[in-house]
Design a protein around this motif. Structure first.
Motif, PDB file in Angstrom:
ATOM      1  N   ASP A   1      13.625 -10.706  15.512  1.00 52.30           N
ATOM      2  CA  ASP A   1      12.685 -11.472  16.222  1.00 52.30           C
ATOM      3  C   ASP A   1      13.369 -12.028  17.459  1.00 52.30           C
TER       4      ASP A   1
ATOM      5  N   ASN B   1      12.261  -9.329  12.099  1.00 49.38           N
ATOM      6  CA  ASN B   1      10.806  -9.347  12.541  1.00 49.38           C
ATOM      7  C   ASN B   1      10.128  -8.825  11.417  1.00 49.38           C
ATOM      8  N   ARG B   2       8.981  -8.676  11.528  1.00 48.51           N
ATOM      9  CA  ARG B   2       7.967  -8.021  10.554  1.00 48.51           C
ATOM     10  C   ARG B   2       8.415  -6.679  10.209  1.00 48.51           C
TER      11      ARG B   2
ATOM     12  N   VAL C   1      11.358  -6.855   7.844  1.00 46.14           N
ATOM     13  CA  VAL C   1      11.060  -7.352   6.426  1.00 46.14           C
ATOM     14  C   VAL C   1      10.203  -6.353   5.632  1.00 46.14           C
TER      15      VAL C   1
ATOM     16  N   LEU D   1       3.717 -16.369   2.182  1.00 51.05           N
ATOM     17  CA  LEU D   1       3.440 -16.466   3.611  1.00 51.05           C
ATOM     18  C   LEU D   1       3.553 -18.013   4.034  1.00 51.05           C
TER      19      LEU D   1
ATOM     20  N   ASP E   1       3.241 -20.818   6.753  1.00 47.68           N
ATOM     21  CA  ASP E   1       2.493 -21.074   7.842  1.00 47.68           C
ATOM     22  C   ASP E   1       2.447 -22.374   8.599  1.00 47.68           C
TER      23      ASP E   1
ATOM     24  N   ARG F   1      10.218 -13.459  10.444  1.00 48.74           N
ATOM     25  CA  ARG F   1       8.839 -14.200  10.967  1.00 48.74           C
ATOM     26  C   ARG F   1       7.711 -13.116  11.028  1.00 48.74           C
ATOM     27  N   TYR F   2       6.707 -13.573  10.672  1.00 46.25           N
ATOM     28  CA  TYR F   2       5.566 -12.585  10.390  1.00 46.25           C
ATOM     29  C   TYR F   2       4.723 -12.268  11.673  1.00 46.25           C
TER      30      TYR F   2
ATOM     31  N   GLU G   1       3.740 -17.918  11.822  1.00 44.40           N
ATOM     32  CA  GLU G   1       3.741 -17.604  10.304  1.00 44.40           C
ATOM     33  C   GLU G   1       5.161 -16.656  10.007  1.00 44.40           C
TER      34      GLU G   1
ATOM     35  N   ILE H   1       7.527 -15.076   6.937  1.00 43.92           N
ATOM     36  CA  ILE H   1       7.032 -14.080   5.388  1.00 43.92           C
ATOM     37  C   ILE H   1       8.480 -14.150   4.714  1.00 43.92           C
TER      38      ILE H   1
ATOM     39  N   SER I   1       0.537  -9.128   0.993  1.00 41.05           N
ATOM     40  CA  SER I   1       0.492 -10.121   1.979  1.00 41.05           C
ATOM     41  C   SER I   1      -0.942 -10.475   2.135  1.00 41.05           C
TER      42      SER I   1
ATOM     43  N   ASP J   1      -2.085 -14.235   2.047  1.00 33.31           N
ATOM     44  CA  ASP J   1      -2.887 -14.933   2.798  1.00 33.31           C
ATOM     45  C   ASP J   1      -4.237 -15.672   2.524  1.00 33.31           C
TER      46      ASP J   1
END
Ligand code: C2E
Ligand code: CA
Ligand code: CA
Length: 664
Positions: A235, A242-243, A246, A268, A270, A310-311, A315, A317, A376, A380
């Motif tokens: 990220d 990064n997503r 992950v 998650l 936030d 970082r999702y 956010e 994860i 996820s 969420d």
């Protein structure tokens, strides 16, 4: 590292470009010597052994050519040869520097030559003696090419040997012509030997440089590849995975964890109220805040053996192998507390809290076919509940809870942008004094339009907002708007605002209300909060605490929809209220005798307890007259006034209760 390699690269290019006779770059020279040191040591030792062996074997010539001094010179060979052989062996063994060993070899050559010349020079066979000088070339040759001596040492040694044999030739009994031939031979031979030796050294150096360059560019290419791979998985802001990375790691880990019979917990995380943070503190501080949180979470996750990334947006994860739900909850809470402990100031939250916190939604794999998409989504969902529960909390996904359908999803989407897009508004319905018709207060009621303009009923969107947690922001918005639209301009003396239990449980709610009253300089008694009775609230210490804090402020608390919940009477015990609103169904039931008696009994019961009663749903003159008979002071309903926008509040087009004229 990269910088020094770039420097080295240009040094190599420069060294390869310049003519070989120019003095070498000292750094490269040192690297070259270091790289060839081991080979040079071996070569010197091998050279000395071979040279000593030849030198001693040449003793056979001595014995044959010089019958008088042959034995002595042959013995001299043995003594000098073995002495230097042992000397070099000891020096090598003791790992003395290569220069010292080199000099020893050079001295050895010179000593061997001079010793032989001196001893053999005593012979009576002078012709053979000076003819034998041609073998001096072997010494020169050895020093230049045989030992891999450093160039300056071998050159000095070769030149010295040349001088030595030239002098020996000059002072010998040889005829002048032979002296000229011998000296010329030595000098020319020295030239060749030096040239060859220099050429060889230069070539070895160039080979080394080329090798180094190749290694360097290979390393650079490898590093560049690694950098690219890292870039694709990192990220840009936080430096975390990064997503993409992950997801990749999840795929790699899950097989292993599932084989070990463990579950995978997906979390998650936030950041609460990040948008107002960004808006107020600016994007740079916002970014910094995310970086700080990301780092702290990463350290905490790594310590727990979890993977964090970082999702997107605000956010994060994380996933971790967990034995059960309790462990998952503990891990999530540890992450949440990590952020809380950072104590990053945030004075633009809407819940009275003054630090940055996170809400966490988590879920756990339940079968052997994990799927990050599904997990996820579940996390969420749990995250929404965590937000609804007042933020700065953790919620674990409950697979037994009903999943929202598509329509609810669409409404949830609308709600997230409702205040920003102006899709939400308030209308106000009067609460009227039954006998005088005076407006006692107005109740604010929320209205929501979809993006296409269609009205969405509160009975539809309020439950969704409560489930998604959007009600918290909407509730704050409603309180603020009611103050601005009604109380501040004095459109009504009092406003009652509906408050969901979820809002009540949100930490900092009473503080928000206090700040609001302070901000608009309002008397607290001008605000009433309508709370709907619910099954769990009467026994929820957090809600009860909020209620008593609000009452201490001087704000009125009204119990809404009395008679529809499960715990109406329990409520009356648990908390104090200024008023109780009786649901319109009871009024609509008075058409029957039993219904009328029933309502009368409820009203009396509440009045006996000293509570003021408000009857909802008055739609006719008869209903109003009934309420007057029951000594009900306050009522509300379409007959007395429909919900209208603030600008239309107080316009007297509704019916005057009981024939009296209403408030002007
Ligand atoms: P509520 O608090 O009981 O609000 C009264 C509801 O009854 C309102 O419906 C109002 O329009 C309706 N009503 C008023 N007079 C009459 C009448 O004479 N006859 C009949 N049949 N109905 C009448 P609305 O506006 O659709 O709101 C429905 C519910 O949505 C509210 O019930 C309240 O629980 C919730 N709600 C509305 N606004 C908010 C809000 O700002 N926050 C929260 N948390 N809930 C809200
Ligand atoms: Ca209400
Ligand atoms: Ca009501």
């Amino acid at each position: 590292m990269v910088g020094s390699e770039a420097g080295l690269g240009s040094r190599i290019e420069h060294a390869l470009d310049q003519p070989l006779w120019k003095s070498a770059d000292p750094v490269l020279r040192r690297m070259f010597e270091e790289s060839t040191e081991a080979a040079d040591r071996a070569s010197v030792r091998g050279g000395v052994r071979a040279a000593v062996a030849c030198f001693i074997l040449f003793g056979a010539f001595d014995l044959w050519l010089f019958p008088d001094t042959g034995v002595a010179s042959a013995l001299t060979r043995v003594v000098v040869g073995l002495f230097f052989l042992f000397l070099v062996e000891i020096q090598s063994h003791k790992k003395l520097s290569l220069s010292i060993i080199n000099i020893t070899c050079a001295l050895g050559l010179f000593a061997a030559a001079i010793a032989w010349l001196l001893v053999a020079g005593n012979t009576a066979y002078q012709v053979q003696y000076w003819q034998f000088f041609v073998f001096g070339a072997v010494f020169v040759f050895s020093s230049s090419l045989f030992f891999r001596l450093k160039f300056w040492i071998s050159a000095t040694c070769s030149a010295s040997l040349t001088v030595l044999f030239s002098v020996a030739a000059i002072i010998s009994d040889a005829p002048s012509s032979s002296k000229v031939i011998l000296v010329s031979f030595f000098v020319i031979f020295l030239g060749f030997a030096l040239y060859l030796s220099w050429q060889l050294a230069a070539e070895r150096y160039v080979t080394f440089l080329n090798g180094l360059r190749a290694r360097l560019s290979e390393a650079a290419a490898r590093e560049k590849g690694q950098q690219l791979a890292q870039l694709a998985n990192t990220d840009y802001l936080t430096g975390l995975r990064n997503r993409r990375a992950v997801v990749q790691e999840y795929d790699e880990s899950r097989e292993r964890w599932l084989r070990d019979g463990r579950h995978i917990g997906v979390l998650l995380i936030d950041v609460d109220y990040f948008k107002p943070y960004n808006d107020f503190y600016g994007h740079q501080r916002g970014d910094q805040c995310l970086v700080e949180i990301g780092r702290a979470l990463d350290v905490a996750a790594a310590a727990a053996g979890a993977v964090l990334g970082r999702y997107g947006g605000e956010e994060f994860i994380a996933f971790q192998s967990v034995p059960d739900k309790a462990a998952l909850f503990d891990f999530a809470e540890s992450l949440r507390k990590t952020v809380e402990a950072l104590a990053i100031p945030h004075f633009r939250r809407r819940d009275g809290f003054s630090y940055v916190t996170v809400s966490i939604g988590a879920t756990m794999t339940r079968d052997a076919s994990p799927n990050l998409d599904r997990e996820s989504a579940e996390a969420d969902n749990a995250l929404y509940s965590a937000k609804a529960g007042g933020r700065n909390g953790t919620q674990i996904f409950d697979p037994a809870a009903p999943l929202s359908d598509d329509e609810d999803r669409a409404i949830a989407d609308i709600l997230t942008q409702a205040t920003a897009e102006g899709l939400v508004s308030l209308v106000y319905q009067p609460v009227v004094e039954v006998t005088s018709g005076k407006v006692h207060a107005v109740e604010s009621l929320m209205r929501l339009r979809g993006p296409d303009g269609t009205l969405i009923s509160p009975s539809v969107f309020i439950p969704v907002a409560e489930r998604t947690g959007a009600i918290i922001a909407l509730g704050y918005w409603a309180l603020r708007t009611a103050c601005i639209e009604v109380l501040k301009p004095g459109i009504a003396e009092k406003v009652s605002v509906n408050v969901s239990a979820i809002q009540l449980r949100a930490s900092g709610f009473p503080l928000f209300v206090a700040n609001l009253l302070g901000e608009f300089d309002l008397k607290p008694t001008r605000l009433a909060l309508e709370i709907t009775e619910g099954a769990d609230i009467a026994s929820d210490p957090q809600s009860l605490q909020a209620i008593s804090a609000l009452r201490e402020l001087g704000v009125e608390i009204w119990l809404d929809d009395f008679g529809t919940g499960y715990a109406g009477l329990a409520w009356l015990h648990a908390a104090h209220f200024e008023a109780v609103k009786i649901d319109h169904r009871f009024l609509h039931g008075i058409a029957t005798r039993e219904g009328a008696v029933f309502l009368q009994n409820i009203i009396r019961l509440l009045q006996d307890r000293g509570l003021s009663v408000i009857i909802e749903g008055v739609e006719s003159q008869e209903q109003l007259e009934f309420l007057a008979k029951c000594h009900v002071l306050l009522a509300q309903g379409y007959y007395l006034g429909r919900p209208v926008p603030a600008a239309q509040v107080g316009r007297r087009d509704e019916h005057s209760p009981l024939g009296h004229s209403g408030r002007a």
